[in-house]
Design an enzyme around this catalytic site. Structure first.
Site, PDB file in Angstrom:
ATOM      1  N   GLU A 106       1.078  -1.152   0.202  1.00 43.64           N
ATOM      2  CA  GLU A 106       0.059   0.021  -0.110  1.00 43.64           C
ATOM      3  C   GLU A 106       0.788   1.216  -0.052  1.00 43.64           C
ATOM      4  OE1 GLU A 106      -2.611   0.350   3.510  1.00 43.64           O
ATOM      5  OE2 GLU A 106      -2.570   2.722   3.124  1.00 43.64           O
TER       6      GLU A 106
ATOM      7  N   ARG B  88       1.362  10.162   0.501  1.00 40.99           N
ATOM      8  CA  ARG B  88       1.873  11.000   1.362  1.00 40.99           C
ATOM      9  C   ARG B  88       3.041  11.712   1.094  1.00 40.99           C
ATOM     10  NH1 ARG B  88       1.385   7.929   6.903  1.00 40.99           N
ATOM     11  NH2 ARG B  88      -0.415   7.111   6.457  1.00 40.99           N
TER      12      ARG B  88
ATOM     13  N   LYS C 278     -10.878  -0.027   7.241  1.00 40.75           N
ATOM     14  CA  LYS C 278      -9.778   0.017   7.972  1.00 40.75           C
ATOM     15  C   LYS C 278      -9.991   0.709   9.535  1.00 40.75           C
ATOM     16  CE  LYS C 278      -5.637   3.043   7.080  1.00 40.75           C
ATOM     17  NZ  LYS C 278      -4.520   3.166   6.446  1.00 40.75           N
TER      18      LYS C 278
HETATM   19  C1  3PG Z   1      -1.254   3.999   7.750  1.00 41.12           C
HETATM   20  O1  3PG Z   1      -1.225   5.013   6.741  1.00 41.12           O
HETATM   21  O2  3PG Z   1      -2.025   2.968   7.455  1.00 41.12           O
HETATM   22  C2  3PG Z   1      -0.417   4.206   8.893  1.00 41.12           C
HETATM   23  O3  3PG Z   1       0.103   5.466   8.936  1.00 41.12           O
HETATM   24  C3  3PG Z   1       0.477   3.102   9.159  1.00 41.12           C
HETATM   25  O4  3PG Z   1       0.734   3.245  10.446  1.00 41.12           O
HETATM   26  P1  3PG Z   1       2.066   2.875  11.215  1.00 41.12           P
HETATM   27  O5  3PG Z   1       3.011   3.780  10.397  1.00 41.12           O
HETATM   28  O6  3PG Z   1       1.917   2.899  12.615  1.00 41.12           O
HETATM   29  O7  3PG Z   1       2.100   1.259  10.915  1.00 41.12           O
END
Ligand code: 3PG
Length: 205
Positions: free
Chosen positions: A36, A40, A123
């Site tokens: 995924e 960002r 999610k």
């Molecule tokens: C996401 O976008 O799903 C999260 O930022 C992932 O979270 P993590 O970096 O704490 O694993």
């Protein structure tokens, strides 16, 4: 396509497109051939195109918050979409594109809205701040048909407790792609973290 087949969806945040291929190959080598790629960073769309060329790797996009990102993602070759929240127009657009979308929901009202839109898996983000395992258990009690993909604060330390819940379809997380390993070019390190995650997931279910 079963997004949850591996029980873990690696969340990939890359600043440089040149890291896309080695990171994608490291995921495949580590037994987690799904990525995924989050919208960002400016490099996201280019990373999706590069990773989409890797044999055996299923590539989607995350952090989808606005409609134009869906078109951009499809052009780049994305095969699925993940959104941190619930926006009916994003779900509609993903369906028009003929690709699965995993939208976010963390409250009873959001889950009811998701169900009304025909969404059966959401999610659950940020999982660590919305009650973690206890929060999912409480929501699963009234919403027996809903499945959850907790993301946010997941690590090898809590994979087992999340995956032991039958309402948890899979987990998402970025812990197996630490920026420091990417910066150091330690892609073997990423493969090792993926293997460890796969082993923990296999033992949990
Ligand atoms: C996401 O976008 O799903 C999260 O930022 C992932 O979270 P993590 O970096 O704490 O694993």
């Amino acid at each position: 396509m079963d997004l949850f087949a591996y029980k873990i969806i690696p969340v990939v945040v890359l600043q440089n497109p040149e890291d896309a291929r080695p990171v994608g190959e490291a995921l495949v080598a580590g037994g987690l051939p799904i990525a995924e790629v989050t919208f960002r960073t400016e490099a996201a769309a280019e990373c999706v195109s590069i990773m989409s060329e890797i044999e055996g790797l299923t590539v989607g996009v995350g952090t989808v918050v606005a409609l134009p990102q869906i078109e951009l993602a499809v052009e780049a070759g994305a095969q699925f979409f993940v959104s941190p929240g619930l926006r009916p127009e994003l779900i509609r657009e993903a369906r028009l594109a003929g690709k699965p979308i995993l939208p976010g929901a963390v409250t009873p009202s959001e889950i009811m809205e998701a169900l009304s839109l025909g969404i059966t898996t959401v999610k659950f983000f940020p999982a660590n701040l919305y009650g973690g395992v206890a929060g999912i258990k409480a929501l699963a009690a009234p919403f027996t048909s809903m499945r959850f993909v907790p993301t946010g604060g997941i690590s090898p330390a809590n994979i087992t407790e999340y995956l032991s819940l039958s309402c948890v379809a899979a987990l998402g997380g970025s812990w197996m792609i630490p920026p420091a390993l990417v910066a150091a070019g330690d892609f073997e390190g990423i493969t090792k973290l993926c293997r460890q995650a796969v082993e923990l997931a296999a033992a949990a279910v």
